[in-house]
Design a protein around this motif. Structure first.
Motif, PDB file in Angstrom:
ATOM      1  N   SER B  25       0.929  -1.221  -0.074  1.00 21.90           N
ATOM      2  CA  SER B  25      -0.125  -0.060  -0.067  1.00 21.90           C
ATOM      3  C   SER B  25       0.947   1.139  -0.109  1.00 21.90           C
ATOM      4  O   SER B  25       0.648   2.122  -0.615  1.00 21.90           O
ATOM      5  CB  SER B  25      -0.952   0.034   1.454  1.00 21.90           C
ATOM      6  OG  SER B  25      -1.463   1.158   1.432  1.00 21.90           O
ATOM      7  N   ASN B  29       0.816   3.986  -2.800  1.00 20.95           N
ATOM      8  CA  ASN B  29       0.563   5.485  -2.620  1.00 20.95           C
ATOM      9  C   ASN B  29       1.741   6.643  -2.569  1.00 20.95           C
ATOM     10  O   ASN B  29       1.372   7.827  -2.993  1.00 20.95           O
ATOM     11  CB  ASN B  29      -0.066   5.687  -1.150  1.00 20.95           C
ATOM     12  CG  ASN B  29      -1.489   5.143  -1.287  1.00 20.95           C
ATOM     13  OD1 ASN B  29      -2.347   5.680  -1.747  1.00 20.95           O
ATOM     14  ND2 ASN B  29      -1.639   3.933  -0.572  1.00 20.95           N
ATOM     15  N   LYS B 105      -3.022   9.533   3.707  1.00 24.91           N
ATOM     16  CA  LYS B 105      -3.679   8.192   3.567  1.00 24.91           C
ATOM     17  C   LYS B 105      -4.032   7.423   4.557  1.00 24.91           C
ATOM     18  O   LYS B 105      -3.073   7.180   5.528  1.00 24.91           O
ATOM     19  CB  LYS B 105      -2.901   7.147   2.609  1.00 24.91           C
ATOM     20  CG  LYS B 105      -3.472   5.910   2.024  1.00 24.91           C
ATOM     21  CD  LYS B 105      -4.381   6.080   1.085  1.00 24.91           C
ATOM     22  CE  LYS B 105      -5.185   4.809   0.319  1.00 24.91           C
ATOM     23  NZ  LYS B 105      -6.178   4.882  -0.682  1.00 24.91           N
ATOM     24  N   GLU B 107      -5.755   3.462   5.513  1.00 26.06           N
ATOM     25  CA  GLU B 107      -6.412   2.414   4.732  1.00 26.06           C
ATOM     26  C   GLU B 107      -6.530   1.222   5.759  1.00 26.06           C
ATOM     27  O   GLU B 107      -5.541   1.097   6.782  1.00 26.06           O
ATOM     28  CB  GLU B 107      -5.087   1.782   3.863  1.00 26.06           C
ATOM     29  CG  GLU B 107      -5.637   0.704   2.897  1.00 26.06           C
ATOM     30  CD  GLU B 107      -4.810   0.446   1.792  1.00 26.06           C
ATOM     31  OE1 GLU B 107      -4.321   1.635   1.080  1.00 26.06           O
ATOM     32  OE2 GLU B 107      -4.512  -0.789   1.379  1.00 26.06           O
ATOM     33  N   LYS B 120     -14.144  -0.131   5.852  1.00 28.40           N
ATOM     34  CA  LYS B 120     -13.327  -0.231   4.548  1.00 28.40           C
ATOM     35  C   LYS B 120     -13.356   0.587   3.570  1.00 28.40           C
ATOM     36  O   LYS B 120     -12.255   0.879   2.594  1.00 28.40           O
ATOM     37  CB  LYS B 120     -13.286  -1.805   4.370  1.00 28.40           C
ATOM     38  CG  LYS B 120     -12.832  -2.896   5.194  1.00 28.40           C
ATOM     39  CD  LYS B 120     -12.578  -3.994   4.702  1.00 28.40           C
ATOM     40  CE  LYS B 120     -13.980  -4.497   4.188  1.00 28.40           C
ATOM     41  NZ  LYS B 120     -13.957  -5.918   3.780  1.00 28.40           N
ATOM     42  N   GLU B 122     -13.442   3.266   1.047  1.00 28.56           N
ATOM     43  CA  GLU B 122     -12.241   4.198   0.630  1.00 28.56           C
ATOM     44  C   GLU B 122     -12.648   5.990   0.917  1.00 28.56           C
ATOM     45  O   GLU B 122     -11.928   6.699   1.203  1.00 28.56           O
ATOM     46  CB  GLU B 122     -11.556   3.918  -0.750  1.00 28.56           C
ATOM     47  CG  GLU B 122     -10.615   3.048  -0.673  1.00 28.56           C
ATOM     48  CD  GLU B 122      -9.952   2.599  -1.925  1.00 28.56           C
ATOM     49  OE1 GLU B 122      -9.937   3.682  -2.829  1.00 28.56           O
ATOM     50  OE2 GLU B 122      -9.568   1.532  -2.234  1.00 28.56           O
ATOM     51  N   SER B 126     -11.182   8.686   3.117  1.00 32.43           N
ATOM     52  CA  SER B 126     -10.469   9.854   2.679  1.00 32.43           C
ATOM     53  C   SER B 126     -10.932  10.991   3.184  1.00 32.43           C
ATOM     54  O   SER B 126     -10.303  12.185   3.278  1.00 32.43           O
ATOM     55  CB  SER B 126     -10.837   9.919   0.912  1.00 32.43           C
ATOM     56  OG  SER B 126     -12.290  10.240   1.007  1.00 32.43           O
TER      57      SER B 126
END
Lengths: 353, 174
Positions: B25, B29, B105, B107, B120, B122, B126
């Motif tokens: 990840s 990113n 970020k 996650e 979960k 996104e 965000s």
């Protein structure tokens, strides 16, 4: 050769089942929730009644052996004290959960069918009114639990659950309470005719949950089995200070008198503390609902109007913390037969941890 | 038989650790980074207790695992992996921070329960982008709640808040 391959297979399964990492240690946890209510009933005829009731005291015990294998349970005392026909002591959940992956898990034990917004998630700070909506009592009889197995998972924003569990007692289905009294509650349950329930929710739009469920059962009976179908849709939106819920459900019966039950509600609230930048949330709200356990009846003409309720409710929920809720609501209920009107005033405090 | 074996190998997906997933990840990113090294930081009891009181949540362990990531632009980024409890089981999450402590970020690396998997999402995660240690992490204000995932949403928000606060206090030592 085959033996060797089986050994490899066994090894892979074991490795997966018991694989641990730095982010997991076997643990037992305790959670809980509860709610104290003050209820005042003001009928248009007759005298008022007032009561104080510690409606629910719930303890949640869980244990995880591995990341995938865990146990969860929920024990509830209703109305504080248990004596013949007063209060209830219930084992509402007690199941082994094998969470294989996000897309598939399996549960077996005492579990909850996935019907509507409140049957599975009903901690007091998660709904606006002091009491659960009447729809979640008369049409979908929360908390509905029983012995069975479930498959669940989520994939690409779709969250789904399939339950096969003890069925309903067809002899206890009635115009006054629909399927409420027909639940077996896991007590030495008759396993002849299982109930099948399937629910899917879409959860990938921020703040919105929208879903539907369908349940089917040939309810057992001493005389003739009763075919029951439960179809419902539900949605909740919680974003930018708005709180809104909508549920609509219809139950159809192949019963000697009762043919269907129907109900819905819609509610809208807004966190007014967003205007004043105060700590916590204060959410005034309004709810409209209509429900009729005897929506369609044959041979008993008055029943359809006797159990046809419409209601408007105004209230507010204050949450100093997300886990604590202080609530107030005032409602006017109308029964079609005889145009009976009743006012309800409720105050409550609830918590979860 | 071979087919069945293959199916089971795929079905039971073995081999990757949560650290591998986190590093994957990070690479996704933050493009064009070379080798990254995983470290751990032991939190002193006073700092730990201060942050726990502030965020209203305990740390999963006395130490946190992090990556210090030099980038092409000579900026250094940081990534932390940590756990919070959902209803009964831990949720493992990753936070990537800029040198100034701004969130770039968040996650979810691993979710382990039936209920509350909405965290979960996104879009929901965000919301934390650009938050720093002075931001309001209360659910219902600058961070929206999730219908059907109240407990998990609160847990993640508090967990991310803890990491941001911790970074503020320890960044000179990393």
């Amino acid at each position: 050769m085959i033996f060797n391959r089986l050994m490899i297979l066994f090894f892979i399964i074991n490795l997966n089942l018991f694989a641990q990492d730095d982010f997991f240690t076997p643990v037992s946890t305790i959670g809980g929730y509860g709610e104290l209510h003050f209820n005042k009933i003001i009928p248009n005829k007759g005298s008022n009644s007032e009561s104080l009731d510690f409606h629910r005291f719930v303890l949640l015990f869980s244990h995880s052996w591995t990341e995938k294998l865990s146990f969860k349970s929920e024990i509830e005392i209703e109305h504080n004290y248990v004596k013949s026909n007063q209060g209830e002591l219930e084992l509402e959940q007690a199941y082994i959960d094998y969470h294989h992956a996000d897309w598939i898990g399996i549960q077996a034990g005492v579990l909850l069918p996935s019907v509507g917004l409140l049957n599975e998630i009903h901690e007091p700070p998660t709904f606006l009114s002091v009491e659960r909506p009447d729809y979640s009592n008369k049409i979908i009889p929360t908390t509905w639990y029983g012995n069975g197995i479930a498959l669940y998972g989520n994939y690409s924003g779709f969250d789904y659950k399939f339950v096969a569990m003890e069925g309903l007692n067809g002899d206890k289905i009635s115009t006054s309470s629909g399927i409420r009294d027909a639940r077996q509650k896991g007590y030495k349950s008759n396993a002849k005719n299982l109930l099948y329930n399937f629910r899917v929710n879409y959860i990938n739009l921020t703040g919105l949950l929208i879903g539907t469920s369908y349940s089917i059962n040939n309810a057992f009976s001493l005389t003739k089995k009763v075919k029951v179908n439960i179809a419902e849709i539900h949605s909740r939106y919680q974003n930018y200070g708005f709180y809104s819920s909508f549920e609509l459900g219809k139950i159809t019966y192949d019963h000697k008198n009762l043919k269907s039950s129907f109900g819905y509600y819609f509610e809208l609230g807004y966190d007014v503390f967003r205007f004043v930048k105060a700590e916590g949330e204060l959410i005034p709200f309004i709810r409209f609902s209509q429900f009729n356990t005897a929506d369609k009846v044959s041979n008993l003409p008055d029943e359809e109007r006797k159990y046809n309720n419409s209601q408007i409710l105004l209230g507010a929920m204050y949450k100093p913390l997300p886990e604590i809720a202080v609530k107030f609501d005032y409602s006017l209920s109308k029964v079609e037969l005889g145009n009976q009107k009743t006012k309800y005033l409720n105050l409550g405090i609830g918590y979860m941890f | 038989m071979n087919f069945i074996l293959l199916f089971f190998v795929l079905f039971f997906q073995i081999g990757t650790t949560l650290y591998d997933q986190a590093e994957e990840s990070i690479r996704k990113n933050i493009p064009n980074i070379s080798e990254i090294k995983r470290n751990s930081y032991k939190i002193d009891p006073k700092t730990k207790s201060e942050i726990e009181k502030f965020a209203g949540q305990k740390f999963f362990k006395d130490e946190v695992v992090y990556w210090k990531i030099p980038t092409n632009s000579k900026q250094i980024k940081y990534a932390f992996i940590d756990n919070v409890y959902g209803k009964a089981l831990p949720i493992t999450f990753l936070v990537i921070l800029s040198e100034e402590g701004k969130i770039e970020k968040v996650e979810i690396i691993k979710y382990r329960e039936q209920y509350g998997s909405g965290v979960k999402n996104e879009n929901w995660l965000s919301q934390f982008i650009s938050f720093n240690s002075f931001s309001d992490f209360s659910i219902g204000k600058d961070v929206q709640g999730i219908s059907g995932a109240t407990i998990s949403a609160n847990s993640i928000s508090r967990g991310v808040n803890k990491i941001v606060k911790l970074f503020e206090k320890i960044k000179s030592e990393l």
